[in-house]
Enzyme design. Structure first.
Site, PDB file in Angstrom:
ATOM      1  N   LEU A  98      16.389  -8.656 -20.938  1.00 40.64           N
ATOM      2  CA  LEU A  98      14.970  -8.273 -20.928  1.00 40.64           C
ATOM      3  C   LEU A  98      14.792  -7.005 -20.101  1.00 40.64           C
ATOM      4  O   LEU A  98      15.400  -6.862 -19.047  1.00 40.64           O
ATOM      5  CB  LEU A  98      14.145  -9.390 -20.281  1.00 40.64           C
ATOM      6  CG  LEU A  98      14.268 -10.766 -20.916  1.00 40.64           C
ATOM      7  CD1 LEU A  98      13.631 -11.838 -20.011  1.00 40.64           C
ATOM      8  CD2 LEU A  98      13.578 -10.763 -22.281  1.00 40.64           C
ATOM      9  N   ASP A 105      21.130 -11.584 -19.273  1.00 40.23           N
ATOM     10  CA  ASP A 105      20.576 -11.306 -17.933  1.00 40.23           C
ATOM     11  C   ASP A 105      21.268 -12.124 -16.837  1.00 40.23           C
ATOM     12  O   ASP A 105      20.835 -12.108 -15.675  1.00 40.23           O
ATOM     13  CB  ASP A 105      19.073 -11.635 -17.908  1.00 40.23           C
ATOM     14  CG  ASP A 105      18.224 -10.514 -18.485  1.00 40.23           C
ATOM     15  OD1 ASP A 105      18.485  -9.335 -18.158  1.00 40.23           O
ATOM     16  OD2 ASP A 105      17.292 -10.809 -19.263  1.00 40.23           O
ATOM     17  N   GLU A 113      20.327 -14.044  -8.736  1.00 38.26           N
ATOM     18  CA  GLU A 113      19.294 -14.394  -7.764  1.00 38.26           C
ATOM     19  C   GLU A 113      18.180 -15.234  -8.391  1.00 38.26           C
ATOM     20  O   GLU A 113      17.564 -16.053  -7.701  1.00 38.26           O
ATOM     21  CB  GLU A 113      18.680 -13.102  -7.218  1.00 38.26           C
ATOM     22  CG  GLU A 113      17.386 -13.313  -6.467  1.00 38.26           C
ATOM     23  CD  GLU A 113      16.844 -12.032  -5.888  1.00 38.26           C
ATOM     24  OE1 GLU A 113      17.025 -11.858  -4.689  1.00 38.26           O
ATOM     25  OE2 GLU A 113      16.276 -11.203  -6.631  1.00 38.26           O
ATOM     26  N   ASP A 114      17.932 -15.052  -9.683  1.00 35.01           N
ATOM     27  CA  ASP A 114      16.744 -15.691 -10.271  1.00 35.01           C
ATOM     28  C   ASP A 114      16.863 -17.196 -10.504  1.00 35.01           C
ATOM     29  O   ASP A 114      15.888 -17.913 -10.317  1.00 35.01           O
ATOM     30  CB  ASP A 114      16.341 -14.952 -11.552  1.00 35.01           C
ATOM     31  CG  ASP A 114      15.867 -13.553 -11.227  1.00 35.01           C
ATOM     32  OD1 ASP A 114      15.074 -13.413 -10.276  1.00 35.01           O
ATOM     33  OD2 ASP A 114      16.301 -12.593 -11.889  1.00 35.01           O
ATOM     34  N   ARG A 140      16.073 -17.080 -20.244  1.00 37.00           N
ATOM     35  CA  ARG A 140      16.868 -17.217 -19.028  1.00 37.00           C
ATOM     36  C   ARG A 140      16.916 -18.660 -18.497  1.00 37.00           C
ATOM     37  O   ARG A 140      17.629 -18.934 -17.531  1.00 37.00           O
ATOM     38  CB  ARG A 140      16.334 -16.264 -17.942  1.00 37.00           C
ATOM     39  CG  ARG A 140      16.356 -14.795 -18.373  1.00 37.00           C
ATOM     40  CD  ARG A 140      16.280 -13.860 -17.191  1.00 37.00           C
ATOM     41  NE  ARG A 140      17.397 -14.072 -16.296  1.00 37.00           N
ATOM     42  CZ  ARG A 140      17.473 -13.563 -15.068  1.00 37.00           C
ATOM     43  NH1 ARG A 140      16.497 -12.811 -14.614  1.00 37.00           N
ATOM     44  NH2 ARG A 140      18.522 -13.809 -14.294  1.00 37.00           N
ATOM     45  N   ARG A 184       6.475 -14.458 -14.048  1.00 38.46           N
ATOM     46  CA  ARG A 184       7.618 -15.371 -14.123  1.00 38.46           C
ATOM     47  C   ARG A 184       7.423 -16.634 -13.275  1.00 38.46           C
ATOM     48  O   ARG A 184       7.956 -17.682 -13.592  1.00 38.46           O
ATOM     49  CB  ARG A 184       8.892 -14.661 -13.641  1.00 38.46           C
ATOM     50  CG  ARG A 184       9.269 -13.430 -14.446  1.00 38.46           C
ATOM     51  CD  ARG A 184       9.856 -13.809 -15.802  1.00 38.46           C
ATOM     52  NE  ARG A 184      10.159 -12.628 -16.585  1.00 38.46           N
ATOM     53  CZ  ARG A 184      11.334 -12.007 -16.550  1.00 38.46           C
ATOM     54  NH1 ARG A 184      12.305 -12.450 -15.781  1.00 38.46           N
ATOM     55  NH2 ARG A 184      11.533 -10.947 -17.312  1.00 38.46           N
ATOM     56  N   HIS A 222       8.831  -8.623 -10.062  1.00 39.37           N
ATOM     57  CA  HIS A 222       8.986  -9.669  -9.046  1.00 39.37           C
ATOM     58  C   HIS A 222       8.419  -9.223  -7.692  1.00 39.37           C
ATOM     59  O   HIS A 222       8.281  -8.029  -7.442  1.00 39.37           O
ATOM     60  CB  HIS A 222      10.476  -9.964  -8.840  1.00 39.37           C
ATOM     61  CG  HIS A 222      11.127 -10.730  -9.947  1.00 39.37           C
ATOM     62  ND1 HIS A 222      12.333 -10.370 -10.492  1.00 39.37           N
ATOM     63  CD2 HIS A 222      10.742 -11.864 -10.599  1.00 39.37           C
ATOM     64  CE1 HIS A 222      12.675 -11.242 -11.433  1.00 39.37           C
ATOM     65  NE2 HIS A 222      11.721 -12.149 -11.523  1.00 39.37           N
ATOM     66  N   CYS A 280      18.985  -8.816  -6.649  1.00 39.15           N
ATOM     67  CA  CYS A 280      19.085  -9.646  -7.873  1.00 39.15           C
ATOM     68  C   CYS A 280      20.506 -10.071  -8.180  1.00 39.15           C
ATOM     69  O   CYS A 280      20.713 -11.051  -8.884  1.00 39.15           O
ATOM     70  CB  CYS A 280      18.614  -8.871  -9.101  1.00 39.15           C
ATOM     71  SG  CYS A 280      17.224  -7.836  -8.850  1.00 39.15           S
TER      72      CYS A 280
HETATM   73  C1  CIR Z   1      14.814  -9.935 -16.265  1.00 33.90           C
HETATM   74  O1  CIR Z   1      13.871  -9.343 -16.789  1.00 33.90           O
HETATM   75  O2  CIR Z   1      14.775 -11.127 -15.983  1.00 33.90           O
HETATM   76  C2  CIR Z   1      16.065  -9.154 -15.941  1.00 33.90           C
HETATM   77  N1  CIR Z   1      16.275  -8.148 -16.933  1.00 33.90           N
HETATM   78  C3  CIR Z   1      15.973  -8.512 -14.578  1.00 33.90           C
HETATM   79  C4  CIR Z   1      15.896  -9.510 -13.478  1.00 33.90           C
HETATM   80  C5  CIR Z   1      15.919  -8.880 -12.150  1.00 33.90           C
HETATM   81  N2  CIR Z   1      16.016  -9.868 -11.151  1.00 33.90           N
HETATM   82  C6  CIR Z   1      15.487  -9.788  -9.959  1.00 33.90           C
HETATM   83  O3  CIR Z   1      14.782  -8.852  -9.658  1.00 33.90           O
HETATM   84  N3  CIR Z   1      15.673 -10.805  -9.150  1.00 33.90           N
END
Ligand code: CIR
Length: 253
Positions: A18, A60, A65-66, A85, A131, A161, A248
């Site tokens: 994404l 992704d 981290e997510d 995700r 999110r 974020h 991330c």
């Molecule tokens: C997303 O949109 O989820 C990924 N392309 C980027 C996530 C970046 N993660 C973060 O800042 N913790």
């Protein structure tokens, strides 16, 4: 001292993730070499690293981290806000099980991305974003309070974020994008406001008395050098194209 880290290499289909950055398609080989430099830097800061192989089911997935929040007491598996995700949590839970006996979970209808959460000593700031919803933030606050942590909820402005625009870098110092300059919760810290054309630099990584910052942000570099930090600059261009930044790419505990 944070001693352990988990990262995941970007996969060949990294560019299928994404993004809203509008900065063009990332170059896979360059992303891999930037990722290697990142891993080397974490190791130099004293972290022993578990490097997970790329998972082509989740382009992704290198943004580890997510799908989790990690503390010295427990790991918390999140429920990522983007449907593409959500499945990343399975393998992250597996990886964290090697280190944690206590693993908590964010459950539906809550959604939460780790990128919306940053810690300042024993307080956690939780961003409410596209999110992370209120239910996810409330669940996280309830889990954290069981372990003696406090938390507050911050509306995310102008970026994916909360961590895209704010970081705690130790020693009572917070760095923020100017959109947060009037946020009352940040006022008790020594606040550094980023220049408007350097917002991306807000997502910096304070690790074991060392500050890792994105390369190419000279004003921010001067600001943190003036605060007395020892810094390393890393080129993050290919991750930036996918809306990702320094924090991330790892889970550190
Ligand atoms: C997303 O949109 O989820 C990924 N392309 C980027 C996530 C970046 N993660 C973060 O800042 N913790």
């Amino acid at each position: 001292m944070l001693k352990t880290g988990i990262v995941r290499r970007p996969g060949k289909n990294f560019a299928d993730g994404l993004t809203e950055a509008g900065l063009g398609t990332p170059i896979f080989e360059l992303a891999l070499s930037q990722h290697e430099n990142y891993c080397e830097t974490l190791k130099k800061c004293g972290v022993s690293l578990t490097i997970l192989e790329a998972d082509l089911d989740y382009p992704d997935g290198n943004f580890v981290e997510d799908p989790a929040i990690v503390t010295e007491h427990c790991a918390i598996i999140t429920r990522p806000g983007a449907d593409s995700r959500k499945g990343e949590v399975v393998k992250i839970k597996e990886a964290l099980s090697n280190f944690y006996t206590v693993i908590e979970e964010i459950t539906a209808p809550g959604t939460l991305d780790g990128g919306d959460v940053f810690r300042a000593e024993n307080h956690f700031f939780i961003g409410i974003s596209n999110r992370t919803n209120k239910a996810g933030a409330e669940l996280l606050s309830a889990i954290l309070s069981k372990y003696g942590f406090t938390s507050s909820h911050i509306p995310v402005k102008g970026a994916l974020h909360l961590k895209s625009g704010a970081a705690y870098i130790g020693k009572n110092n917070i760095v923020i994008d100017s959109v947060y300059k009037d946020q009352p919760e940040f006022k008790k810290y020594n606040v550094t406001v980023l220049a408007d054309n350097e917002s991306y630099a807000a997502d910096c990584l304070y690790l074991n008395n060392h500050l890792i910052i994105a390369k190419g942000y000279p004003k921010f570099k001067e600001q943190v050098l003036a605060l007395g930090y020892e810094i390393t600059e890393l080129n993050m261009s290919e991750f930036q194209k996918m809306d990702g930044a320094l924090t991330c790419l790892s889970l550190l505990f």
